[in-house]
Scaffold this motif. Structure first.
Motif, short mmCIF file in Angstrom:
data_model
loop_
_atom_site.label_atom_id
_atom_site.label_comp_id
_atom_site.label_asym_id
_atom_site.label_seq_id
_atom_site.Cartn_x
_atom_site.Cartn_y
_atom_site.Cartn_z
N ILE A 84 0.86 -1.18 0.00
CA ILE A 84 0.00 0.00 0.00
C ILE A 84 0.89 1.23 0.00
O ILE A 84 1.79 1.35 0.84
N GLU A 103 -3.11 4.19 -2.33
CA GLU A 103 -3.35 3.41 -3.53
C GLU A 103 -2.63 2.07 -3.41
O GLU A 103 -1.66 1.94 -2.65
N MET A 104 -3.11 1.10 -4.16
CA MET A 104 -2.54 -0.24 -4.09
C MET A 104 -1.40 -0.36 -5.10
O MET A 104 -1.55 0.04 -6.25
N LEU A 110 -6.21 -8.07 -0.91
CA LEU A 110 -6.65 -6.96 -0.08
C LEU A 110 -7.03 -7.37 1.33
O LEU A 110 -6.61 -6.75 2.31
N ASN A 111 -7.87 -8.42 1.48
CA ASN A 111 -8.41 -8.71 2.81
C ASN A 111 -7.35 -9.16 3.81
O ASN A 111 -7.58 -9.11 5.01
N TRP A 113 -4.75 -7.58 4.46
CA TRP A 113 -4.18 -6.37 5.05
C TRP A 113 -5.09 -5.78 6.13
O TRP A 113 -4.68 -4.82 6.82
N LYS A 164 -16.49 -7.94 -1.50
CA LYS A 164 -15.69 -7.20 -2.48
C LYS A 164 -15.27 -5.88 -1.86
O LYS A 164 -16.12 -5.07 -1.45
N SER A 166 -13.55 -2.19 -1.91
CA SER A 166 -13.20 -1.05 -2.75
C SER A 166 -11.85 -0.51 -2.33
O SER A 166 -11.63 -0.19 -1.15
N ARG A 167 -10.93 -0.41 -3.27
CA ARG A 167 -9.61 0.11 -2.95
C ARG A 167 -9.67 1.55 -2.46
O ARG A 167 -8.90 1.95 -1.59
N GLN A 168 -10.59 2.34 -3.01
CA GLN A 168 -10.67 3.75 -2.64
C GLN A 168 -11.45 3.98 -1.35
O GLN A 168 -11.16 4.90 -0.59
N HIS A 170 -12.72 1.21 1.10
CA HIS A 170 -12.57 0.29 2.23
C HIS A 170 -11.13 0.10 2.68
O HIS A 170 -10.91 -0.46 3.76
N MET A 171 -10.16 0.51 1.88
CA MET A 171 -8.76 0.23 2.19
C MET A 171 -8.00 1.42 2.75
O MET A 171 -6.77 1.43 2.79
#
Length: 429
Positions: A84, A103-104, A110-111, A113, A164, A166-168, A170-171
């Motif tokens: 990240i 940003e990734m 993802l999960n 992390w 699912k 969202s990178r923008q 949920h992360m």
């Protein structure tokens, strides 16, 4: 073997960003007696051992023997890993929670992390006397400063059916509570300034990676496994360094090279990546620095050999159908030789035979990997860099479970096999 694995884990612990991978690797070679060269100067070379820091995130090391034209051998790996990255102007606040806009980088899972204590490492660039006089400083918080919290199952009863992310949305990690949402306090820049020991206004830019602060460890009733962040691809970087140290120790003939590229996880098409001109240009500089001609380089390249080392997909005991039915590497089975008819992995019949022979000479266990024909699989830098620098090349690596997870798993016996192969390939006559 246990001692070797502890050294690997210490190396991984220090390599918290590509900048730190290069800095740690550079220091290993300098401590062993390598001479540092600059990209900004002309090289006048003789017999010896040299290392170059390439734009901060790629490392180029080489050994020149008594007879430089005896053999040309190259080993490569990559310094970057899925992670990240913090965006510019990253502070955003929701109901008193201060978060980082991120940003990734690469294809991370993802999960894995979520709910992990995360530190931050990378480089911060400070003002100088003029636009070109800037100073890049390495930063590693060495403590957790961020966290990406999961959602409670009570608020999503279907969570275990798959979520699912969202990178923008949920992360985004939280870093602090902010009582006053109208405050202009820049917690991120202030943190970086405190880490560097400068004023916030001196900071011009940064490249900062969030990383899990939890350390690697051995796992299993008999410590059969290693669980750690960044096994992809710091295991290969470490193996390449072991090979270069052997070349120096044994004072081998010929030219031996190790290049640790950046940006493999995002396609390699950068100035410091395997799809660029950095490898051919640097090898050509070696030959020029030795007073050798381009024709001599072309001839040596034609008979030379390159090993591209990156991790491979070990057979997962809960998903064994995902691997090929006859060519499936297992953890602790040794170095994996990677094959693909599509040439997503570099290699041909002769290259495979050569590396098999090298493994046998080095007493290094090896096994084969081919993609399941119904699954595209991954790719790596071997085919890319060998297209830019055409010499016979073979892709290899260590088998992992959970590749691109925040923590990956390898066999506790496998790093020794990779080290033996690299020490023989780069460090024997």
């Amino acid at each position: 073997m246990e001692q070797e694995n502890q050294k690997l884990l210490q190396y991984i612990s220090a390599c918290t960003s590509p900048y730190h991978t290069v800095d740690t690797s550079l220091q290993m070679l300098l401590d062993a007696g390598y001479t540092e060269l600059s990209m900004e100067e002309q090289w006048s070379l003789g017999e010896g051992n040299y290392v170059v820091n390439v734009f901060g995130t790629t490392l180029f090391a080489f050994h020149v023997g008594n007879n430089p034209r005896n053999t040309l051998r190259i080993a490569s790996a990559h310094t970057d890993f899925p992670a990240i990255r913090v965006k510019p102007n990253p502070i955003t606040t929701v109901k008193g929670y201060t978060k980082l806009n991120v940003e990734m980088y690469g294809g991370l899972i993802l999960n894995t992390w979520l709910d992990r204590p995360l530190g931050a490492a990378g480089t911060v660039v400070l003002k100088g006397q003029d636009a070109f006089d800037v100073d890049a400083v390495l930063v590693d918080t060495k403590r957790p400063i961020a966290l990406i919290p999961n959602l409670a199952i009570h608020m999503n009863r279907e969570m275990n059916d798959g979520v699912k992310l969202s990178r923008q949305k949920h992360m985004l990690p939280i870093i602090m509570m902010t009582p006053d949402e109208e405050s202009e306090y820049d917690a991120w820049t202030t943190l970086l300034a405190e880490e560097v020991g400068c004023q916030p206004e001196e900071i011009l830019s940064y490249e900062m990676t969030l990383y899990p602060v939890e350390q690697g460890c051995t796992v299993g009733i008999h410590n059969e496994f290693i669980s750690s962040p960044r096994l992809d691809n710091l295991t290969s970087c470490y193996g390449c360094l072991e090979g270069m140290l052997a070349a120096q120790k044994n004072q081998v003939d010929g030219i031996r090279v190790a290049i640790l590229f950046d940006n493999e996880e995002v396609g390699s098409r950068t100035k410091q990546g395997g799809a660029g001109m950095i490898l051919p240009l640097l090898v050509e500089r070696i030959y020029r620095g030795l007073g050798l001609t381009r024709n001599e380089l072309d001839a040596d390249m034609g008979k030379g050999f390159m090993i591209s080392s990156d991790v491979a997909h070990g057979l997962h005991p809960n998903f064994s159908e995902k691997n090929d039915i006859t060519n499936f590497p297992t953890l602790n089975g040794g170095v994996t030789l990677k094959l693909a008819a599509s040439q997503s992995y570099a290699g041909d019949a002769k290259a495979l035979a050569i590396v098999k022979g090298l493994c046998e000479e080095a007493n290094a266990d090896y096994q084969l990997y081919v993609n399941n024909s119904d699954i595209v699989g991954g790719s790596t830098v071997g085919s890319i860099s060998s297209a830019m620098f055409p010499m016979r090349t073979m892709d290899i690596g260590l088998p992992l479970l959970g590749m691109h997870s925040v923590r990956e798993t390898m066999g506790a016996k496998d790093q020794r096999n990779l080290n033996l192969l690299m020490q023989h390939f780069l460090g024997d006559l």
